[in-house]
Design a protein around this motif. Structure first.
Motif, PDB file in Angstrom:
ATOM      1  N   VAL A   1       0.853  -1.191   0.000  1.00 22.73           N
ATOM      2  CA  VAL A   1       0.000   0.000   0.000  1.00 22.73           C
ATOM      3  C   VAL A   1       0.888   1.240   0.000  1.00 22.73           C
ATOM      4  CG1 VAL A   1      -1.885   1.207   1.151  1.00 22.73           C
ATOM      5  CG2 VAL A   1      -1.685  -1.286   1.376  1.00 22.73           C
ATOM      6  N   ILE A   2       0.633   2.129  -0.939  1.00 21.16           N
ATOM      7  CA  ILE A   2       1.355   3.400  -1.030  1.00 21.16           C
ATOM      8  C   ILE A   2       0.364   4.491  -0.642  1.00 21.16           C
ATOM      9  CG2 ILE A   2       2.633   4.961  -2.554  1.00 21.16           C
ATOM     10  CD1 ILE A   2       2.854   2.186  -4.318  1.00 21.16           C
ATOM     11  N   GLY A   3       0.597   5.123   0.492  1.00 14.54           N
ATOM     12  CA  GLY A   3      -0.375   6.044   1.045  1.00 14.54           C
ATOM     13  C   GLY A   3      -0.484   7.360   0.291  1.00 14.54           C
ATOM     14  N   HIS A   4      -1.680   7.935   0.308  1.00 20.46           N
ATOM     15  CA  HIS A   4      -1.956   9.216  -0.367  1.00 20.46           C
ATOM     16  C   HIS A   4      -1.592  10.423   0.486  1.00 20.46           C
ATOM     17  CE1 HIS A   4      -3.938   7.872  -3.974  1.00 20.46           C
ATOM     18  NE2 HIS A   4      -4.918   7.261  -3.347  1.00 20.46           N
ATOM     19  N   ASP A   5      -1.425  10.242   1.799  1.00 18.70           N
ATOM     20  CA  ASP A   5      -1.198  11.350   2.720  1.00 18.70           C
ATOM     21  C   ASP A   5      -2.323  12.385   2.625  1.00 18.70           C
ATOM     22  OD1 ASP A   5      -0.028  12.922   4.659  1.00 18.70           O
ATOM     23  OD2 ASP A   5       1.422  13.856   3.288  1.00 18.70           O
ATOM     24  N   PHE A   6      -3.542  11.945   2.337  1.00 16.36           N
ATOM     25  CA  PHE A   6      -4.743  12.787   2.233  1.00 16.36           C
ATOM     26  C   PHE A   6      -4.643  13.856   1.134  1.00 16.36           C
ATOM     27  CE2 PHE A   6      -5.083  11.162   6.590  1.00 16.36           C
ATOM     28  CZ  PHE A   6      -6.388  10.685   6.579  1.00 16.36           C
ATOM     29  N   LYS A   7      -3.595  13.776   0.297  1.00 12.24           N
ATOM     30  CA  LYS A   7      -3.476  14.734  -0.805  1.00 12.24           C
ATOM     31  C   LYS A   7      -4.457  14.397  -1.921  1.00 12.24           C
ATOM     32  CE  LYS A   7       1.289  15.862   0.291  1.00 12.24           C
ATOM     33  NZ  LYS A   7       2.712  15.597   0.007  1.00 12.24           N
ATOM     34  N   SER A   8      -4.907  13.170  -1.919  1.00  8.46           N
ATOM     35  CA  SER A   8      -5.935  12.732  -2.865  1.00  8.46           C
ATOM     36  C   SER A   8      -6.914  11.871  -2.079  1.00  8.46           C
ATOM     37  CB  SER A   8      -5.302  11.924  -4.004  1.00  8.46           C
ATOM     38  OG  SER A   8      -6.296  11.350  -4.819  1.00  8.46           O
ATOM     39  N   THR A   9      -8.161  12.321  -2.008  1.00 12.66           N
ATOM     40  CA  THR A   9      -9.147  11.558  -1.239  1.00 12.66           C
ATOM     41  C   THR A   9      -9.639  10.365  -2.059  1.00 12.66           C
ATOM     42  OG1 THR A   9     -10.949  12.920  -2.056  1.00 12.66           O
ATOM     43  CG2 THR A   9      -9.932  13.591   0.014  1.00 12.66           C
ATOM     44  N   LEU A  10     -10.106   9.349  -1.357  1.00 15.78           N
ATOM     45  CA  LEU A  10     -10.743   8.231  -2.042  1.00 15.78           C
ATOM     46  C   LEU A  10     -12.046   8.714  -2.662  1.00 15.78           C
ATOM     47  CD1 LEU A  10     -10.232   5.355   0.579  1.00 15.78           C
ATOM     48  CD2 LEU A  10      -8.827   5.888  -1.421  1.00 15.78           C
ATOM     49  N   LYS A  11     -12.433   8.067  -3.748  1.00  8.53           N
ATOM     50  CA  LYS A  11     -13.652   8.459  -4.462  1.00  8.53           C
ATOM     51  C   LYS A  11     -14.792   7.525  -4.086  1.00  8.53           C
ATOM     52  CE  LYS A  11     -11.759   8.010  -8.523  1.00  8.53           C
ATOM     53  NZ  LYS A  11     -10.355   7.751  -8.217  1.00  8.53           N
ATOM     54  N   ALA A  12     -15.983   8.090  -3.940  1.00  8.77           N
ATOM     55  CA  ALA A  12     -17.158   7.282  -3.620  1.00  8.77           C
ATOM     56  C   ALA A  12     -17.465   6.313  -4.757  1.00  8.77           C
ATOM     57  CB  ALA A  12     -18.355   8.179  -3.370  1.00  8.77           C
ATOM     58  N   THR A  13     -18.042   5.178  -4.402  1.00 11.44           N
ATOM     59  CA  THR A  13     -18.361   4.168  -5.413  1.00 11.44           C
ATOM     60  C   THR A  13     -19.458   3.245  -4.881  1.00 11.44           C
ATOM     61  OG1 THR A  13     -17.394   2.514  -6.899  1.00 11.44           O
ATOM     62  CG2 THR A  13     -16.647   2.481  -4.623  1.00 11.44           C
ATOM     63  N   THR A  14     -19.868   2.300  -5.709  1.00 13.55           N
ATOM     64  CA  THR A  14     -20.801   1.249  -5.297  1.00 13.55           C
ATOM     65  C   THR A  14     -20.022  -0.048  -5.156  1.00 13.55           C
ATOM     66  OG1 THR A  14     -22.678   2.283  -6.398  1.00 13.55           O
ATOM     67  CG2 THR A  14     -22.853  -0.068  -5.946  1.00 13.55           C
ATOM     68  N   MET A  15     -20.201  -0.744  -4.049  1.00 17.00           N
ATOM     69  CA  MET A  15     -19.418  -1.956  -3.795  1.00 17.00           C
ATOM     70  C   MET A  15     -20.246  -2.966  -3.020  1.00 17.00           C
ATOM     71  SD  MET A  15     -16.722   0.110  -1.437  1.00 17.00           S
ATOM     72  CE  MET A  15     -17.292   1.577  -0.570  1.00 17.00           C
ATOM     73  N   THR A  16     -19.699  -4.175  -2.918  1.00 17.73           N
ATOM     74  CA  THR A  16     -20.378  -5.272  -2.235  1.00 17.73           C
ATOM     75  C   THR A  16     -19.471  -5.810  -1.138  1.00 17.73           C
ATOM     76  OG1 THR A  16     -21.576  -5.883  -4.235  1.00 17.73           O
ATOM     77  CG2 THR A  16     -21.409  -7.559  -2.519  1.00 17.73           C
ATOM     78  N   SER A  17     -20.036  -6.014   0.044  1.00 13.77           N
ATOM     79  CA  SER A  17     -19.261  -6.543   1.166  1.00 13.77           C
ATOM     80  C   SER A  17     -19.020  -8.042   0.985  1.00 13.77           C
ATOM     81  CB  SER A  17     -20.016  -6.295   2.477  1.00 13.77           C
ATOM     82  OG  SER A  17     -19.390  -6.966   3.542  1.00 13.77           O
ATOM     83  N   PRO A  18     -17.753  -8.485   0.861  1.00 15.07           N
ATOM     84  CA  PRO A  18     -17.488  -9.912   0.648  1.00 15.07           C
ATOM     85  C   PRO A  18     -17.470 -10.743   1.929  1.00 15.07           C
ATOM     86  CG  PRO A  18     -15.448  -8.668   0.509  1.00 15.07           C
ATOM     87  CD  PRO A  18     -16.534  -7.665   0.784  1.00 15.07           C
ATOM     88  N   ASP A  19     -17.070 -10.127   3.054  1.00 18.12           N
ATOM     89  CA  ASP A  19     -17.058 -10.822   4.344  1.00 18.12           C
ATOM     90  C   ASP A  19     -17.139  -9.786   5.452  1.00 18.12           C
ATOM     91  OD1 ASP A  19     -14.240 -10.246   5.490  1.00 18.12           O
ATOM     92  OD2 ASP A  19     -13.741 -11.037   3.524  1.00 18.12           O
ATOM     93  N   ILE A  20     -17.165 -10.223   6.691  1.00 19.62           N
ATOM     94  CA  ILE A  20     -17.383  -9.305   7.811  1.00 19.62           C
ATOM     95  C   ILE A  20     -16.310  -8.221   7.860  1.00 19.62           C
ATOM     96  CG2 ILE A  20     -17.583  -9.078  10.321  1.00 19.62           C
ATOM     97  CD1 ILE A  20     -18.473 -11.982  10.438  1.00 19.62           C
ATOM     98  N   ARG A  21     -15.047  -8.633   7.909  1.00 15.46           N
ATOM     99  CA  ARG A  21     -13.959  -7.686   8.153  1.00 15.46           C
ATOM    100  C   ARG A  21     -13.688  -6.805   6.937  1.00 15.46           C
ATOM    101  NH1 ARG A  21     -15.176  -8.329  13.230  1.00 15.46           N
ATOM    102  NH2 ARG A  21     -14.819 -10.444  13.948  1.00 15.46           N
ATOM    103  N   ALA A  22     -13.712  -7.385   5.749  1.00 11.11           N
ATOM    104  CA  ALA A  22     -13.557  -6.565   4.544  1.00 11.11           C
ATOM    105  C   ALA A  22     -14.717  -5.594   4.412  1.00 11.11           C
ATOM    106  CB  ALA A  22     -13.460  -7.462   3.313  1.00 11.11           C
ATOM    107  N   GLY A  23     -15.918  -6.034   4.801  1.00 16.13           N
ATOM    108  CA  GLY A  23     -17.087  -5.169   4.723  1.00 16.13           C
ATOM    109  C   GLY A  23     -16.933  -3.923   5.573  1.00 16.13           C
ATOM    110  N   VAL A  24     -16.437  -4.083   6.799  1.00 16.52           N
ATOM    111  CA  VAL A  24     -16.235  -2.920   7.662  1.00 16.52           C
ATOM    112  C   VAL A  24     -15.096  -2.054   7.143  1.00 16.52           C
ATOM    113  CG1 VAL A  24     -15.470  -2.229   9.971  1.00 16.52           C
ATOM    114  CG2 VAL A  24     -17.262  -3.930   9.704  1.00 16.52           C
ATOM    115  N   SER A  25     -14.079  -2.664   6.567  1.00 16.07           N
ATOM    116  CA  SER A  25     -12.981  -1.903   5.977  1.00 16.07           C
ATOM    117  C   SER A  25     -13.491  -1.019   4.844  1.00 16.07           C
ATOM    118  CB  SER A  25     -11.898  -2.855   5.454  1.00 16.07           C
ATOM    119  OG  SER A  25     -11.417  -3.675   6.496  1.00 16.07           O
ATOM    120  N   LEU A  26     -14.365  -1.562   4.007  1.00 21.19           N
ATOM    121  CA  LEU A  26     -14.953  -0.775   2.921  1.00 21.19           C
ATOM    122  C   LEU A  26     -15.855   0.329   3.472  1.00 21.19           C
ATOM    123  CD1 LEU A  26     -15.806  -3.668   0.437  1.00 21.19           C
ATOM    124  CD2 LEU A  26     -13.931  -2.028   0.253  1.00 21.19           C
ATOM    125  N   LEU A  27     -16.539   0.042   4.575  1.00 28.80           N
ATOM    126  CA  LEU A  27     -17.373   1.045   5.220  1.00 28.80           C
ATOM    127  C   LEU A  27     -16.527   2.219   5.720  1.00 28.80           C
ATOM    128  CD1 LEU A  27     -20.031   2.060   6.438  1.00 28.80           C
ATOM    129  CD2 LEU A  27     -19.697   0.462   8.331  1.00 28.80           C
TER     130      LEU A  27
END
Length: 437
Positions: free
Chosen positions: A370-396
């Motif tokens: 993982v190469i961090g953005h340092d908040f200089k570029s925010t993540l973009k909103a999207t539509t996604m599907t939760s594959p499991d419990i922990r990944a789902g919360v990570s996406l949240l």
């Protein structure tokens, strides 16, 4: 089917209290089968997986009484063992991986235990060999119907034995311990799991009259007893949820206090987040995360090489938090290698983060850089599907930090492990809405 609609980019503020520990609950609830006497359990999380197990126990004949929010009494004094061979049980048992842990108590007390091949997260292979090899060492006969995918163990009387586990499986150790407490003679389990939740189980069993020594180490010695009695037990706060809220605070640059975390049982978790540059302050038994308005910087190793964060059996870092660590790293200063050793499918959710603009290189099924953005570029909103419990919360968490409105589908996966998560997040300022579709 439910969907979360999340408007990201808002700072949160306030305090949040972690729920009772999911992984402890699945063990503790199965242990009620070891005695005909009443057991009272406090701090039970109101989540899908735990409620499924309580429902299964009711169908087995356990008397279940809800005394208050999170507190139940259980009494297994008149069980319907015929349910175990019914078609209904084959369906119920498959819906929950934790159902495997009813086998040890039933085998110990009634001489037989059955389970269909259990379900759960699709995060890779999770073998049941450790469970059944332990039962066989104690003298049980093992059977498996390939056509029905139905496992069974039977024994007239279990006898204590020495065993060296091939893997330090938490659920495997718990299952074997629950079988061994009523076995004749002494059982030694070497390479036992020693997670706090397993320690909690052993302490509860000792209060019920079991004789277990070495609790907290990787060698458990169990002197079998003829019977066990009732007790009262309070579950620890969920360390995975605590780690999730630390990550959430950092990603949203929010000031949060996480209440009543049981610091002594968190192990490496606070320090691993500190290696990502996150300030984790101890205030009594609370965790305080100040607002990281200037971001956070990943440490390197002392020789200057890139930091690697990997999972390992306790007291190593829990695999359930690697997904959270990965998401948090997407906005850090610096780079980190995430090495998920235990499950080969758990990192496949990173393609959704890449779609959101994260800089992640999936090296192989087990490793991601993982190469961090340092908040200089925010993540973009999207539509996604939760594959499991922990990944789902990570996406949240990613969605709550992203610019715009995101949609997460298959949120039933998140509900399996997190109690009323949308209500609790709204209470600290999150813009999240649950929509039934």
């Amino acid at each position: 089917m439910g969907v979360f609609k999340i408007e990201g980019g808002h700072q949160l503020k306030g305090s949040i209290k972690p729920q009772g520990a999911k992984n402890e609950a699945l063990q503790i609830l199965c242990a009620v089968l070891l005695t005909p006497e009443k057991i009272t359990i406090n701090n039970i999380p109101d989540i899908v997986d735990v409620n499924k197990l309580i429902s299964l126990l009711k169908k087995l004949g356990v008397k279940v009484v809800r005394l208050s929010q999170g507190t139940y009494s259980f009494q297994a004094d008149n069980l319907n063992l015929e349910y175990l061979e019914s078609d209904e049980f084959k369906v119920d048992g498959r819906g929950l991986r934790g159902s495997i842990m009813i086998v040890g108590p039933l085998l110990a007390r009634f001489g037989r235990g059955y389970i269909p091949k259990p379900g759960g997260d699709k995060i890779g292979r999770r073998r049941l060999d450790t469970h059944f090899e332990g039962f066989i060492k104690l003298g049980a006969k093992f059977g498996y119907s390939k056509e029905d995918q139905f496992y069974g163990v039977e024994a007239n009387k279990l006898k204590g034995a020495y065993m060296l586990l091939e893997e330090a499986s938490v659920t495997g150790t718990a299952n074997i311990v629950m079988a061994a407490v009523l076995a004749e003679g002494q059982t030694t389990i070497y390479n036992a799991a020693c997670e706090p939740y397993l320690q909690q189980l052993c302490k509860m069993l000792n209060r019920m009259g079991a004789i277990i020594s070495g609790v907290g180490s990787n060698m458990l010695i169990i002197d079998g007893v003829d019977s066990l009695g009732g007790t009262e037990h309070t579950m620890l706060p969920d360390m995975i949820e605590i780690g999730s809220w630390i990550g959430l605070a950092a990603m949203t640059k929010s000031e949060l206090t996480i209440k009543d975390v049981s610091w002594d049982d968190l192990g490496l978790i606070p320090n691993v987040f500190r290696k990502l540059g996150i300030t984790v302050e101890k205030q009594g038994d609370d965790i305080h995360i100040p607002a990281h308005t200037n971001g956070y910087e990943i440490q390197n190793f002392i020789d200057g090489s890139i930091l690697t964060i990997s999972d390992a059996p306790w007291p190593g870092f829990t695999p359930d938090l690697l997904s959270i660590i990965l998401v948090v790293a997407t906005q850090a200063r610096g780079s980190v290698l995430i090495h998920q050793k235990m499950f080969e499918s758990r990192l496949f959710f990173v393609d959704k983060l890449i779609d959101m603009g994260a800089k992640i290189i999936l090296c192989d099924p087990h490793r991601a850089t993982v190469i961090g953005h340092d908040f200089k570029s925010t993540l973009k909103a999207t539509t996604m599907t939760s594959p499991d419990i922990r990944a789902g919360v990570s996406l949240l968490i990613a969605a709550l930090s992203a610019k715009g409105t995101s949609t997460i589908m298959n949120i039933e996966q998140i509900d399996r492990g997190y109690e009323n998560i949308d209500e609790r997040l709204r209470a600290i300022g999150a813009h999240i809405e649950r929509i039934d579709v």
